[in-house]
Design an enzyme around this catalytic site. Structure first.
Site, PDB file in Angstrom:
ATOM      1  CB  ALA A 141      -0.923   0.001   1.216  1.00 22.11           C
ATOM      2  CG  ASP A 142       5.354   3.027   0.907  1.00 20.58           C
ATOM      3  OD1 ASP A 142       5.360   3.517   2.042  1.00 20.58           O
ATOM      4  OD2 ASP A 142       6.039   3.471  -0.041  1.00 20.58           O
ATOM      5  CB  ILE A 143       2.278   6.353  -2.370  1.00 22.28           C
ATOM      6  CG1 ILE A 143       0.798   6.243  -2.001  1.00 22.28           C
ATOM      7  CG2 ILE A 143       2.443   7.196  -3.626  1.00 22.28           C
ATOM      8  CD1 ILE A 143       0.158   7.550  -1.574  1.00 22.28           C
TER       9      ILE A 143
END
Length: 287
Positions: A241-243
């Site tokens: 989920a880390d951009i």
């Protein structure tokens, strides 16, 4: 005053470590001297500064470590933080036959360096949630400058006992949202009250830590994954989920759009059991 010279297994690229540490304005880094001054605490929680200076190269890594007190306990902390007991060569060998081979050639010898204390890591992760990196650093700096302490030009994160005594309004004055103020203070109160024991986390599996921490209000999977990565140094974490990781994958593979969760899970299969290093090197590629 004590001083010790330490040699570690190559490759180990300390200049890249310092570059990454220097991104955080709270860290006392000198790229010219090739050193960082660490804000550590002894068993009595007294602030102690330990200086780590590079004296070798990536292929022959050697360090001069110095401090003024509690050599034995603090030396073990330095070794833990910088992962000096690990050998990066098996990691590089593994990735040489994967889709990240060029990335690992470029950043060879970059270790998974930990935050200087687990509480410090947890607070930073909570503060950084859902903020752009620039404002996240600004907010964290305000937090430490207001409630932490400075010694010889080195900033120390506040102790949980200090934050547990605050009112939510104390953080609101620093531009914390109400929810973030609650998360930071309430988590600190859990730690000081004994319902959250940070010392026992290292004894638990990744899954058990996830189950335990996500029950705490304000701590979601992204935060737990970052605590596992940079607080505990677990080797096989991949925060999909880390951009930043999404952007790095898009750039590295020349994708038109950010990858989907399914695409990331599929492409990361060959990166096991070193997903944490894949995450780190992908972040490094866009920093």
């Amino acid at each position: 005053m004590w001083k010790e010279t330490v040699s570690v297994s190559p490759p180990y690229h300390f200049d890249r470590v310092l570059e990454r540490l220097s991104l955080d304005p709270l860290n006392a880094v000198s790229l010219e001297k090739r050193e960082v001054r660490l804000p550590l605490r002894n068993k009595e929680k007294k602030p102690c500064i330990v200086t780590v200076q590079a004296a070798g190269t990536a292929d022959a890594p050697e360090f001069i470590v110095s401090g003024t007190e509690d050599r034995d306990g603090l030396m073990e902390e330095v070794k833990r933080i910088f992962r000096w007991k690990e050998n990066l060569q098996p990691v590089l060998d593994h990735f040489s036959a994967t889709s990240l081979s060029k990335l690992f050639e470029e950043h060879a010898g970059t270790p998974l360096v930990l935050d200087f204390h687990l509480y410090h890591c947890m607070m930073k992760c909570i503060i950084h949630q859902q903020l752009n990196l620039s404002f996240a650093y600004t907010l964290t700096e305000r937090f430490v400058h207001t409630f932490g302490e400075q010694k010889d030009g080195v900033w120390f994160y506040p102790l949980p006992e200090t934050i547990a005594k605050l009112d939510y309004g104390d953080l609101r004055e620093l531009q914390f949202s109400m929810r973030k103020s609650e998360y930071v203070i309430d988590t600190s109160r859990m730690i000081t009250g004994g319902s959250l024991n940070l010392d026992e986390l290292d004894l638990l599996s990744d899954e058990d830590i996830m189950d335990k921490l996500v029950k705490i209000r304000g701590i979601g999977p992204w935060t737990v994954q970052n605590v596992l990565l940079f607080g505990l140094g677990r080797p096989n974490l991949f925060p999909i989920a880390d951009i930043g990781i999404q952007n790095a994958i898009k750039r590295h593979f020349g994708l038109k759009d950010k990858p989907t969760k399914e695409e990331m899970l599929e492409m990361s299969k060959e990166w096991h059991p070193y997903l944490s290093y894949a995450s780190l090197y992908l972040w490094r590629s866009i920093e």
